[in-house]
Design an enzyme around this catalytic site. Sequence first.
Site: not given
Ligand SMILES: NC(=O)c1ccc[n+]([C@@H]2O[C@H](COP(=O)([O-])OP(=O)(O)OC[C@H]3O[C@@H](n4cnc5c(N)ncnc54)[C@H](O)[C@@H]3O)[C@@H](O)[C@H]2O)c1
Length: 248
Positions: A38, A154, A185
């Site tokens: 991360d 995205y 979702s």
């Molecule tokens: N939260 C939602 O509603 C949702 C819905 C569908 C899918 N997702 C997917 O779930 C996953 C996690 O989402 P989330 O809401 O927990 O996001 P978040 O932002 O809480 O967590 C993402 C993590 O990725 C890390 N990160 C970002 N860029 C990075 C990089 N270049 N290298 C390494 N680490 C990096 C961030 O520091 C963070 O810890 C993602 O793939 C997101 O697209 C989320």
Amino acid sequence: MAGRLTGRTAVVTGGSTGIGQEIARRLAVEGADIAVADIDPADETRDLVAETGRRFFSDKVDVSDEDAIVGFAARVRRELGTADILVNNAAVVLPAGIDHVTFDEWRSTFAVNVDGPFLTSRAFLPDLKESGSGRVINITSASYWTPPPAFVSYVSAKGALNGFTSVLATGLAVHGITVNGVAASLVRTATASENMSESFFEQTVRMQNIKRVQMPADVSGVVAFLASDDAAFITGQIVVADGGGTRR
Ligand SMILES: NC(=O)c1ccc[n+]([C@@H]2O[C@H](COP(=O)([O-])OP(=O)(O)OC[C@H]3O[C@@H](n4cnc5c(N)ncnc54)[C@H](O)[C@@H]3O)[C@@H](O)[C@H]2O)c1
């Protein structure tokens, strides 16, 4: 009782917070040792994994930086042994539609959300081949099927990740590696709450069959299943864990 993942090593990108943190915790509960890549420190995740008694390693790594991720893979091998499970979870979300997104923003979304899974999968490929029961699990999004126009880079990047999942599954089956995706979702994480209004959360719940906000644990349980031997015959699938939002 031994967990379903006892003896395995799992790598979770973006495991410092949000869904990735919950996935790391859950895989550790199931018995796996955990490595997190991360850009932010993973101290909180380290403490959660420590409670399970599993081993933990993390490094500050940008998944879109090839040298950094290759170096990380080598350090994971040294610290925890070869990886069996890779969860490509790290991603960025950019709230901009086609009228406003700049080319640089488009490319930086793809760098993390698409190049990241590609580079990380390639860096850990020797480990996954050696494992004999390798798993790649890509965290994608149901927004690919219900696309909010204000998230053009995205949603497009998640579409590319779905394609990557499909082609990798075809190519890696011969090595005993399964490749699947989990499409969530709208999940209650700090990032989602920052980027989406409360009315968007309410609207999403209305569109789901299951009338509550999705939580990170609704995703981590599916990931744990796909990582386990119970899912040994599932590959090339995107499991849509969205409370039925795409089925109404
Ligand atoms: N939260 C939602 O509603 C949702 C819905 C569908 C899918 N997702 C997917 O779930 C996953 C996690 O989402 P989330 O809401 O927990 O996001 P978040 O932002 O809480 O967590 C993402 C993590 O990725 C890390 N990160 C970002 N860029 C990075 C990089 N270049 N290298 C390494 N680490 C990096 C961030 O520091 C963070 O810890 C993602 O793939 C997101 O697209 C989320």
